[in-house]
Write a protein that holds these residues in place. Structure first.
Motif: not given
Length: 378
Positions: A137, A269, A242, A272, A334, A135
């Motif tokens: 982030q 999140n 991630e 996610n 987000e 993502s």
């Protein structure tokens, strides 16, 4: 061709024996060490032993064939590759520059092919791995954490893959720091091709690129998970930035645990799927990380090349200043629509757009489809 270069290999005769060893089916470094202890024998003696002696030692016929009739062409290919350029090295398990931590794992590679200075392989390393499709982030976290950790004295180690791996290397080289890339392909086959330039940048910043696979080795899918044990094996700990539940990053985490190394994970999140793997690891006992000090405090016994005190103060001051920013406080980590930012902050949309543009230039937020994402401290 007896050559001995500064910081590089030992004599080619010894190197040839290790190259022969890699051709013996089902014969690892661990088995060699057991043989040496049990029979008080050196590696070179195995290759001049009689068939009867080899049989008495427990070698099977296929292994004896490989010992007595090694592929000289493959050996010459490796040696030719090694001595073609000065920035290359080929070190075996018993070489002084072979990484100390990698010697401790259950399946140490017998040989390491590489570009750069092999002495860097004994730097204090922290592995950073994660999704190939992160993502926004996740991308920012990879670059920011890699650079911050490098500033603290860590050498960032990863797999040069697309996504988090490559971004972690980029974060390190953006500050001019050393980083180590471990390939899952032959040493002369850089993959992915789009990271050839990144590989050059790694070497320009005194980094290292290594592989356990000889030149001309045909690639196989299983080589990439196999590569992960080296990434974690070189490192004091592994940070999962991630990752999905079923991913190579969790394989790396498992290797790290088996090697008795620390495992860290960044939370994300709950909706996610690329954060689900990190959440699973945290539930299983990995340390939840929100800032670099969460990692550094686990290694207070190590004397890193630079102190993290300055970085910690900078991080703390930035956090305090951002906490008082009403507009930035209105942007989530987000996607946050522009009208929601304006509503939360009580600022007119036109002014919000103007200020968010300034924040984007400062690297505090990023504009994405549907709104803005807060990136955190720089």
């Amino acid at each position: 061709m007896q050559q001995d270069v500064e910081g590089g290999d030992s004599g080619s005769r010894e190197l040839e024996d290790w190259l022969k060893l890699t051709q013996i089916p089902n014969f690892s470094v661990a088995r060699l060490l057991k043989f040496k202890k049990k029979y008080d024998i050196q590696l070179s003696e195995i290759f001049v032993a009689s068939t009867a002696t080899l049989q008495e030692m427990g070698f099977r016929q296929q292994q004896i064939e490989a010992i007595q009739h090694p592929d000289e062409s493959a050996i010459n290919t490796s040696l030719k590759w090694r001595y073609a350029e000065n920035n290359r090295f080929l070190i075996h398990f018993e070489h002084p520059n072979y990484p100390f931590l990698l010697r401790q794992i259950a399946s140490s590679p017998p040989l390491l092919y590489g570009y750069g200075d092999p002495k860097c392989l004994n730097n204090y390393q922290l592995a950073m791995v994660g999704s190939r499709v992160p993502s926004p982030q996740g991308k920012e976290n990879a670059k920011t954490f890699a650079r911050r950790l490098s500033e603290c004295g860590w050498t960032i180690t990863s797999g040069l893959a697309l996504g988090i791996d490559g971004l972690s290397h980029q974060g390190a080289v953006s500050g001019g720091f050393t980083t180590i890339a471990v390939l899952g392909t032959a040493i002369d086959k850089m993959y992915p091709r789009r990271h050839i330039k990144l590989g050059e940048q790694i070497l320009e910043n005194n980094g290292v690129i290594i592989s356990e696979f000889a030149p001309n080795t045909v690639g196989r899918p299983e080589y990439f998970p196999r590569r992960n044990r080296i990434i974690s094996g070189l490192s004091q700990g592994t940070l999962i930035v991630e990752a999905a539940i079923k991913s190579g990053s969790l394989i790396t985490a498992r290797y790290a645990l088996e090697q008795n190394r620390e495992v860290f994970a960044l939370p994300g999140n709950i909706h996610n799927p690329m954060a689900a793997g990190c959440h699973h690891l945290i539930q299983q006992g990995a340390k939840l990380v929100t800032c670099i000090e969460d990692i550094n405090e686990e290694f207070q016994h190590l004397i890193l090349p630079t102190s993290s005190e300055k970085v910690h103060k900078s991080e703390k001051n930035m956090t305090q200043s951002l906490a008082s920013d009403k507009l930035l406080d209105s942007v989530d980590f987000e996607v946050t629509p522009l009208d929601i930012v304006a509503q939360r902050s009580g600022i007119e949309v036109a002014e919000v757009m103007s200020q968010l543009l300034e924040y984007e230039l400062r690297g505090l937020v990023i504009a994405v489809s549907g709104g803005y994402i807060k990136l955190g401290e720089k």
